[in-house]
Design a protein around this motif. Sequence first.
Motif, PDB file in Angstrom:
ATOM      1  N   ALA A 136       0.862  -1.176   0.000  1.00  0.00           N
ATOM      2  CA  ALA A 136       0.000   0.000   0.000  1.00  0.00           C
ATOM      3  C   ALA A 136       0.897   1.224   0.000  1.00  0.00           C
ATOM      4  O   ALA A 136       1.673   1.427   0.930  1.00  0.00           O
ATOM      5  CB  ALA A 136      -0.911  -0.021   1.213  1.00  0.00           C
ATOM      6  N   ASN A 137       0.831   1.999  -1.072  1.00  0.00           N
ATOM      7  CA  ASN A 137       1.580   3.263  -1.141  1.00  0.00           C
ATOM      8  C   ASN A 137       0.646   4.379  -0.705  1.00  0.00           C
ATOM      9  O   ASN A 137      -0.412   4.571  -1.306  1.00  0.00           O
ATOM     10  CB  ASN A 137       2.032   3.549  -2.578  1.00  0.00           C
ATOM     11  N   LEU A 138       1.009   5.097   0.339  1.00  0.00           N
ATOM     12  CA  LEU A 138       0.203   6.244   0.784  1.00  0.00           C
ATOM     13  C   LEU A 138       0.946   7.511   0.382  1.00  0.00           C
ATOM     14  O   LEU A 138       1.955   7.877   0.999  1.00  0.00           O
ATOM     15  CB  LEU A 138      -0.005   6.209   2.304  1.00  0.00           C
ATOM     16  N   TRP A 151       9.474   7.154 -13.459  1.00  0.00           N
ATOM     17  CA  TRP A 151       9.330   5.980 -14.334  1.00  0.00           C
ATOM     18  C   TRP A 151      10.187   4.837 -13.827  1.00  0.00           C
ATOM     19  O   TRP A 151      11.347   5.047 -13.447  1.00  0.00           O
ATOM     20  CB  TRP A 151       9.779   6.314 -15.758  1.00  0.00           C
ATOM     21  N   HIS A 152       9.651   3.628 -13.843  1.00  0.00           N
ATOM     22  CA  HIS A 152      10.423   2.465 -13.404  1.00  0.00           C
ATOM     23  C   HIS A 152       9.773   1.193 -13.920  1.00  0.00           C
ATOM     24  O   HIS A 152       8.678   1.241 -14.477  1.00  0.00           O
ATOM     25  CB  HIS A 152      10.504   2.421 -11.873  1.00  0.00           C
ATOM     26  N   VAL A 153      10.462   0.088 -13.751  1.00  0.00           N
ATOM     27  CA  VAL A 153       9.832  -1.211 -13.958  1.00  0.00           C
ATOM     28  C   VAL A 153       9.825  -1.921 -12.616  1.00  0.00           C
ATOM     29  O   VAL A 153      10.688  -1.682 -11.781  1.00  0.00           O
ATOM     30  CB  VAL A 153      10.565  -2.070 -15.010  1.00  0.00           C
ATOM     31  N   ASP A 154       8.858  -2.804 -12.397  1.00  0.00           N
ATOM     32  CA  ASP A 154       8.841  -3.562 -11.153  1.00  0.00           C
ATOM     33  C   ASP A 154       9.800  -4.747 -11.289  1.00  0.00           C
ATOM     34  O   ASP A 154      10.078  -5.216 -12.380  1.00  0.00           O
ATOM     35  CB  ASP A 154       7.420  -4.025 -10.830  1.00  0.00           C
ATOM     36  N   LEU A 155      10.295  -5.207 -10.167  1.00  0.00           N
ATOM     37  CA  LEU A 155      11.367  -6.195 -10.224  1.00  0.00           C
ATOM     38  C   LEU A 155      10.893  -7.635 -10.339  1.00  0.00           C
ATOM     39  O   LEU A 155      11.650  -8.509 -10.716  1.00  0.00           O
ATOM     40  CB  LEU A 155      12.234  -6.064  -8.972  1.00  0.00           C
ATOM     41  N   ILE A 228      -3.935   6.422  -2.193  1.00  0.00           N
ATOM     42  CA  ILE A 228      -3.407   5.111  -1.831  1.00  0.00           C
ATOM     43  C   ILE A 228      -3.470   4.207  -3.049  1.00  0.00           C
ATOM     44  O   ILE A 228      -4.498   4.148  -3.730  1.00  0.00           O
ATOM     45  CB  ILE A 228      -4.229   4.489  -0.680  1.00  0.00           C
ATOM     46  N   SER A 229      -2.360   3.541  -3.363  1.00  0.00           N
ATOM     47  CA  SER A 229      -2.413   2.524  -4.409  1.00  0.00           C
ATOM     48  C   SER A 229      -2.126   1.169  -3.772  1.00  0.00           C
ATOM     49  O   SER A 229      -1.562   1.092  -2.676  1.00  0.00           O
ATOM     50  CB  SER A 229      -1.417   2.826  -5.523  1.00  0.00           C
ATOM     51  N   LEU A 230      -2.538   0.106  -4.461  1.00  0.00           N
ATOM     52  CA  LEU A 230      -2.508  -1.224  -3.860  1.00  0.00           C
ATOM     53  C   LEU A 230      -1.861  -2.289  -4.760  1.00  0.00           C
ATOM     54  O   LEU A 230      -2.465  -3.333  -5.015  1.00  0.00           O
ATOM     55  CB  LEU A 230      -3.949  -1.682  -3.560  1.00  0.00           C
TER      56      LEU A 230
HETATM   57  O1  AKG Z   1       0.935   4.127  -7.125  1.00  0.00           O
HETATM   58  C1  AKG Z   1       0.823   3.611  -8.223  1.00  0.00           C
HETATM   59  O2  AKG Z   1      -0.175   3.777  -8.909  1.00  0.00           O
HETATM   60  C2  AKG Z   1       1.928   2.740  -8.773  1.00  0.00           C
HETATM   61  C3  AKG Z   1       2.911   2.317  -7.723  1.00  0.00           C
HETATM   62  C4  AKG Z   1       4.059   1.559  -8.281  1.00  0.00           C
HETATM   63  O3  AKG Z   1       4.300   1.557  -9.449  1.00  0.00           O
HETATM   64  C5  AKG Z   1       4.956   0.778  -7.385  1.00  0.00           C
HETATM   65  O4  AKG Z   1       4.803   0.840  -6.159  1.00  0.00           O
HETATM   66  O5  AKG Z   1       5.841   0.083  -7.905  1.00  0.00           O
END
Ligand code: AKG
Length: 318
Positions: A136-138, A151-155, A228-230
């Motif tokens: 959870a990103n707040l 910008w990034h890629v997930d690992l 918040i993103s999940l």
């Molecule tokens: O908050 C978002 O919408 C994306 C978050 C994200 O890309 C990440 O946590 O790797």
Amino acid sequence: KVTMDELSTRPQKFCDQLKDRGVAIVQCNLQRRRAALDWLEAQEGNPSEAVEAAFCSGVARCEDVAFPRRLRRIDLVPDESRTTSGGTEVLGLAGDLHQVALSCLNAIAEHEELALEHLVAPERLNEAKEPSLLRANLYNSQDGGAGGPCWHVDLGLLTVMPVGSWPAMMVSPFHSNVGENAFVEELLDAESDVLVFAGTALAIATAGLYTALVHGVSAARLRRGLRISLPYFLRVRRGGIIEPPAAVTNTPLACLYPAAVQPGVAEPPMLDLLRFHRDYYGRLCTRGQVVSVGELAENPALAEQVRSNFYTDSSSGS
Ligand SMILES: O=C(O)CCC(=O)C(=O)O
Ligand SMILES: [Fe+2]
């Protein structure tokens, strides 16, 4: 959109979407999303120890980070055991998203005839550096967005993401067939749809058949308030070894974007990821500038910095 049933009955539909657009939309059970968001929202001002104390040991980690932007991260591994106080819905959501991620991985394994299931296993936060988890990103609306979209890629292998508080994630124009709308969350029904996209580990495991989706978050859209993103990250388990598919062992894997490839270490190349990517992308990636493998190889000081400062894991050995 792809249904959960179709993941097993028509895996090709899902796989084609993922390959063509870089992201697929899967319809699943998201009953717990709303309650999970409500609970998380209430945690914004709580001390991080108090947030973690709502869960059993090794299940939750709450960090306030300043890089690449100012935000609070609450990481949760799916776990059957009870919470000690509240948080049941968010833990349940982690479990639900884990199942969706596994079904997606199985669809790819089946359609591409690759063994992938052995790469994942449930792990606690104290058992692996970067286990599979719900993050959870707040986002703090005061951040100002100086870092841009980051910008990034997930690992990991796959990221499964319901709509956050409101759509703010952008998929990059680098991916060929993304389409008109960079704000892909806007295509989702918040009550029932998730985005699914590949991370670096899947790009390696499929020798580039699937490529990691470059994505970021609109700074302008974060200024609306607490967002918040999940995302749920399905990652390679500790000790999991990715062997590139036999048919394509001659592909120069280093050009597929993954940071952890060390060319020439073994023939045919064998990759033990050992959670290297997080360090690489999470800490060495400044303002979205991903450092290339070539650059790392040509810069001994940078390589040493990575080795000594970032690539330490006192609990290694398994
Ligand atoms: O908050 C978002 O919408 C994306 C978050 C994200 O890309 C990440 O946590 O790797
Ligand atoms: Fe991401």
